[in-house]
Design a protein around this motif. Structure first.
Motif, PDB file in Angstrom:
ATOM      1  N   ALA A 223      99.623 -89.292-103.978  1.00  0.00           N
ATOM      2  CA  ALA A 223      99.462 -90.713-103.656  1.00  0.00           C
ATOM      3  C   ALA A 223     100.050 -91.615-104.728  1.00  0.00           C
ATOM      4  CB  ALA A 223      97.984 -91.024-103.449  1.00  0.00           C
ATOM      5  N   ASP A 224     100.159 -91.105-105.965  1.00  0.00           N
ATOM      6  CA  ASP A 224     100.731 -91.933-107.036  1.00  0.00           C
ATOM      7  C   ASP A 224     102.250 -91.755-107.155  1.00  0.00           C
ATOM      8  OD1 ASP A 224     101.008 -89.432-108.139  1.00  0.00           O
ATOM      9  OD2 ASP A 224      99.744 -89.802-109.903  1.00  0.00           O
ATOM     10  N   GLY A 225     102.830 -91.013-106.199  1.00  0.00           N
ATOM     11  CA  GLY A 225     104.274 -90.837-106.193  1.00  0.00           C
ATOM     12  C   GLY A 225     104.761 -89.564-106.869  1.00  0.00           C
ATOM     13  N   THR A 226     103.899 -88.896-107.586  1.00  0.00           N
ATOM     14  CA  THR A 226     104.287 -87.641-108.238  1.00  0.00           C
ATOM     15  C   THR A 226     104.728 -86.622-107.194  1.00  0.00           C
ATOM     16  OG1 THR A 226     102.684 -88.016-110.006  1.00  0.00           O
ATOM     17  CG2 THR A 226     103.489 -85.759-109.741  1.00  0.00           C
ATOM     18  N   GLN A 227     105.788 -85.887-107.485  1.00  0.00           N
ATOM     19  CA  GLN A 227     106.276 -84.847-106.589  1.00  0.00           C
ATOM     20  C   GLN A 227     106.109 -83.479-107.245  1.00  0.00           C
ATOM     21  OE1 GLN A 227     110.221 -85.639-105.104  1.00  0.00           O
ATOM     22  NE2 GLN A 227     109.715 -87.731-104.463  1.00  0.00           N
ATOM     23  N   ILE A 228     105.590 -82.527-106.477  1.00  0.00           N
ATOM     24  CA  ILE A 228     105.354 -81.176-106.983  1.00  0.00           C
ATOM     25  C   ILE A 228     106.022 -80.194-106.034  1.00  0.00           C
ATOM     26  CG2 ILE A 228     103.612 -79.411-107.529  1.00  0.00           C
ATOM     27  CD1 ILE A 228     101.613 -81.690-107.991  1.00  0.00           C
ATOM     28  N   GLU A 229     106.850 -79.326-106.582  1.00  0.00           N
ATOM     29  CA  GLU A 229     107.406 -78.250-105.777  1.00  0.00           C
ATOM     30  C   GLU A 229     106.508 -77.031-105.894  1.00  0.00           C
ATOM     31  OE1 GLU A 229     111.408 -77.074-106.120  1.00  0.00           O
ATOM     32  OE2 GLU A 229     112.178 -78.895-105.170  1.00  0.00           O
ATOM     33  N   CYS A 230     106.199 -76.410-104.741  1.00  0.00           N
ATOM     34  CA  CYS A 230     105.334 -75.241-104.745  1.00  0.00           C
ATOM     35  C   CYS A 230     105.729 -74.335-103.589  1.00  0.00           C
ATOM     36  CB  CYS A 230     103.856 -75.641-104.666  1.00  0.00           C
ATOM     37  SG  CYS A 230     103.437 -76.612-103.207  1.00  0.00           S
ATOM     38  N   ASP A 231     105.084 -73.168-103.519  1.00  0.00           N
ATOM     39  CA  ASP A 231     105.390 -72.200-102.466  1.00  0.00           C
ATOM     40  C   ASP A 231     104.254 -72.051-101.458  1.00  0.00           C
ATOM     41  OD1 ASP A 231     107.957 -71.358-103.582  1.00  0.00           O
ATOM     42  OD2 ASP A 231     106.768 -70.487-105.191  1.00  0.00           O
ATOM     43  N   ALA A 232     103.039 -72.413-101.854  1.00  0.00           N
ATOM     44  CA  ALA A 232     101.872 -72.331-100.962  1.00  0.00           C
ATOM     45  C   ALA A 232     100.786 -73.234-101.516  1.00  0.00           C
ATOM     46  CB  ALA A 232     101.360 -70.895-100.839  1.00  0.00           C
TER      47      ALA A 232
END
Length: 382
Positions: A223-232
């Motif tokens: 919600a604060d704009g942070t982007q996280i790449e993950c697999d699951a």
């Protein structure tokens, strides 16, 4: 043939009740009905499997056939009841009516599902039973990065376990500390620091706004704009006692299916225990109260009405990087907290105005004091 005792659910509550009751009554017919495959396992072990390198088969303790033989029971698997008819002492499985002498609801709690925007809902895994665990393990074969939603007890246990299993873990929750409502902030800080030492990254405050497939990976946007790449993604945002069928049958419900100290619902011959039950106003989703209920209800069902009592019920949290034992103060109690120690070794005690111990949170080396402190704790249901 006389009507059976029917237990709905084959988790720790259902199977332990059946075992305790069979010690007292070896003849009355027994039917267990479960929506899953009926294997016996210990649910708390689900958050230890990666660190121990155990798949779902490795966590299972007994196959359904062995349980049926041990309990002299019929066990119907992958079966969902669709209604309860208290007036005629029967339940419904679709069009089939199943009579009961006594009915016990031990069908547990279900994961709370949080709506998330995006096309990757299928990549969010609740892990509430052995089949859930098997699905998640299959999904992360060859993967590296896991995002956990929820900083409660289960979320922290999975963060520790997945890290021990070699995964890169990020944990997201809309709160200021881990295990809010359960832990004193000093103890929470010790646990968080321990998990951070394993490489867990925390995002406390925002919620997950969207989750999208991005090639072979996922992109989570907070919600604060942070982007996280993950697999699951593991969903550990909490559990809600299953009450819908009980409410539809006219049983009294609140947070859980309401029962008295003899685990009786508002209808004759229907009892409840475990995560779905609210015992004299308490809905405790832990093993110790469940076991106390199983022993008491077994006696009641065998003809010796027995009220359950809860002594102190401390909870051991499986975060080996920072050992933790917590006993929250009883509801409606008034007390003051004091904190000793530093770093990973925290002793937080809550005492009332007279100095009597109400609760504690112990981390690190301080957990060695739990046995002495337990002797001071008040009983939850005397």
């Amino acid at each position: 043939m006389s009507a059976p005792l029917v237990i709905v659910g084959t988790g720790l509550a259902g199977y332990n009740l059946a075992k305790e009751w069979r010690k007292l009554d070896s003849e009355t017919p027994l039917l267990l009905i479960t929506a899953d495959d009926g294997r016996s396992y210990s649910k708390p072990m689900l958050s230890t499997g990666f660190g121990k390198n155990k798949d779902a088969d490795g966590l299972a303790m007994a196959e359904v056939g062995a349980m049926a033989e041990q309990l002299k029971a019929e066990i119907r698997t992958h079966t969902r009841i669709t209604g309860i008819d208290p007036g005629h002492k029967r339940l419904w499985i679709g069009e089939e009516a199943v009579p009961y002498r006594d009915l016990v609801l031990a069908w547990g709690a279900e994961p709370i599902r949080v709506p998330v925007e995006g096309d990757a809902q299928d990549a969010i895994f609740p892990i509430n039973d052995l089949e859930d665990y098997a699905r998640f393990r299959d999904a992360v074969v060859g993967k590296r990065r896991v995002l956990i939603l929820g900083a409660g007890l289960i979320g922290c246990e999975f963060a520790n376990d997945l890290s021990a299993g070699g995964y890169q873990v990020e944990l997201l929750a809309p709160c200021e500390q881990v295990m809010p409502g359960l832990l004193h902030p000093a103890a929470a800080a010790a646990v968080q620091a321990g998990l951070e030492g394993l490489g867990v990254r925390f995002h406390l405050g925002p919620v997950l706004a969207s989750l999208h497939h991005q090639g072979n990976a996922l992109q989570a946007v907070l919600a604060d704009g942070t982007q996280i790449e993950c697999d699951a993604v593991v969903s550990a945002v909490g559990l809600r006692p299953r009450i819908a069928l009980a409410a539809a049958a006219g049983l009294d419900v609140n947070r859980g299916v309401m029962v008295d100290r003899q685990l009786r619902t508002s209808h004759a011959n229907i009892h409840a225990l475990g995560d779905c039950a609210e015992v004299d106003g308490l809905n405790l989703l832990y093993v110790m109260p469940l076991m106390a209920c199983a022993r008491a209800l077994a006696k009641t069902l065998a003809g010796e009405p027995t009220a359950v009592s809860y002594g102190p019920m401390p909870v051991t949290v499986k975060t080996p990087v920072c050992p933790l034992v917590v006993s929250p103060p009883p509801r409606d109690s008034q007390g003051e907290w004091t904190v000793e120690g530093s770093g990973s070794d925290i002793k937080a005690l809550c005492r009332d105005a007279s100095g009597a111990l109400l609760g504690y949170a112990l981390t690190g080396a301080a957990v060695q004091e739990k046995l002495a402190l337990n002797k001071e704790l008040p009983a939850l249901l005397a």
